[in-house]
Design a protein around this motif. Structure first.
Motif, short mmCIF file in Angstrom:
data_model
loop_
_atom_site.label_atom_id
_atom_site.label_comp_id
_atom_site.label_asym_id
_atom_site.label_seq_id
_atom_site.Cartn_x
_atom_site.Cartn_y
_atom_site.Cartn_z
N MET A 31 0.34 -1.12 0.69
CA MET A 31 -0.06 0.04 0.27
C MET A 31 0.40 1.66 -0.38
O MET A 31 1.83 0.90 0.81
CB MET A 31 -1.41 -0.20 1.48
N HIS A 119 -0.16 0.13 -4.32
CA HIS A 119 -1.47 0.46 -4.53
C HIS A 119 -2.37 1.54 -3.37
O HIS A 119 -1.55 1.80 -2.35
CB HIS A 119 -2.29 -1.14 -4.40
N SER A 121 -5.73 3.40 -1.50
CA SER A 121 -6.64 3.13 -0.91
C SER A 121 -7.59 4.76 -0.92
O SER A 121 -6.29 6.29 -1.24
CB SER A 121 -6.87 2.73 0.58
N PHE A 148 -6.38 7.10 -5.69
CA PHE A 148 -6.77 5.50 -5.64
C PHE A 148 -5.83 4.91 -6.46
O PHE A 148 -5.62 5.25 -7.67
CB PHE A 148 -7.90 5.49 -5.00
N HIS A 204 -13.81 -0.94 -3.36
CA HIS A 204 -12.23 -1.19 -4.01
C HIS A 204 -11.90 -1.75 -3.83
O HIS A 204 -12.15 -2.76 -2.36
CB HIS A 204 -11.69 0.06 -3.82
N THR A 206 -8.53 -2.42 -2.51
CA THR A 206 -7.38 -2.07 -1.28
C THR A 206 -8.58 -2.15 -0.43
O THR A 206 -7.73 -2.53 0.88
CB THR A 206 -7.02 -0.62 -1.62
N GLN A 208 -10.66 -3.79 2.48
CA GLN A 208 -11.03 -4.96 3.17
C GLN A 208 -12.70 -4.65 3.55
O GLN A 208 -13.52 -5.75 3.23
CB GLN A 208 -10.37 -5.32 4.61
#
Length: 261
Positions: A31, A119, A121, A148, A204, A206, A208
């Motif tokens: 991330m 990635h 978020s 993102f 998305h 990313t 959870q």
């Protein structure tokens, strides 16, 4: 794997081990904002040699150098190994990284390569109300995601606990940094209604759990007496209960869809 050659002399077999360079990790996904360390290890034949180490990113002509913001760190070659670190990785840092080792002026031995994918978020998301200067009873809600990556992102709208499928327009574009920007606009055509809860839900890769932003439409009418405070509290409490119920429903539906995928 070390390359080997065998030489027979006077009935004795000698094993000549050729030099090689390996890298870890082979591939990783991080991330944005994380730190990444690449490791480079030379075969034993180079451990006691004086070597020069180079790092480069595939597609760049020049080798990597320390930068002004201090995000790139290079570690010395010790006991046959060295490392390269990128702090606070960003989406443009994605790519293939290689180390090269050269001893005593010989040709550079290239490492096996390490792939980095970064990635980002879309959180936090913002829900911004806008009132039309022409039709003050019409309300527009703009749901904005943070920058993102990767590209695929979905907006879903709810009015109280009902899914909204009309009056929605979505804009998405890629910026100069290689990340994506997106917003979804919900336009209501009827007169504004007090006590309505609008919810924007963002899905998305990313995340959870889906990201959620809520707008509570509490309209006051100047022609009427002020609303008693206990009714205001009751109204906000009701809105909170609606939001919690809707949030639980969305989360359960999302997790079931992931299980069935």
């Amino acid at each position: 794997m070390f390359g080997c050659q065998y030489i027979w002399a006077l009935g004795i077999i000698y094993e000549v081990v050729s030099a090689s360079v390996s890298q870890t990790p082979e591939s990783t996904i991080l991330m944005a904002g994380s730190d990444m360390t690449f490791h480079c290890t030379a075969s034993p034949v180079l451990i006691h040699s004086h070597v020069d180490v180079y790092w480069w990113k595939l597609g760049n002509q020049a080798s990597l150098q320390p930068d002004s913001d201090g995000r790139k760190r290079f570690f010395p070659f010790t006991n046959g190994a060295t490392s390269f670190q990128i702090l606070n990785v960003r989406v443009p840092d994605s790519g293939f990284y290689y180390c090269g080792v050269r001893d005593s002026g010989n040709e550079i031995l290239n490492g096996t390569g390490s792939k980095l994918v970064v990635h980002a978020s879309p959180e936090p998301i913002r829900l911004i109300p806008k009132v039309s200067p022409i039709n003050t009873s019409a309300l527009s809600l703009v749901c904005e995601a943070a920058e993102f990556y990767p590209e695929s992102l979905t907006f879903t709208w709810y009015k109280n606990d009902s899914n909204i499928v009309t009056g929605i327009s979505t804009i998405q574009k890629v910026n100069s940094e290689g990340t994506y920007e997106a917003s979804s606009i919900l336009k209501t055509t009827g007169p504004a209604e007090s006590g309505i809860v609008y919810t924007c839900v963002v899905f998305h890769l990313t995340l959870q759990d889906p990201a959620v932003a809520v707008y509570y439409d509490s309209i006051s009418n100047s022609d009427h007496e002020p609303t008693p405070i206990y009714l205001q509290i009751s109204g906000y409490t009701g809105a909170a209960l609606i939001f919690l119920t809707l949030g639980a429903f969305i989360l359960m539906s999302y997790k079931l869809s992931k299980c069935n995928a």
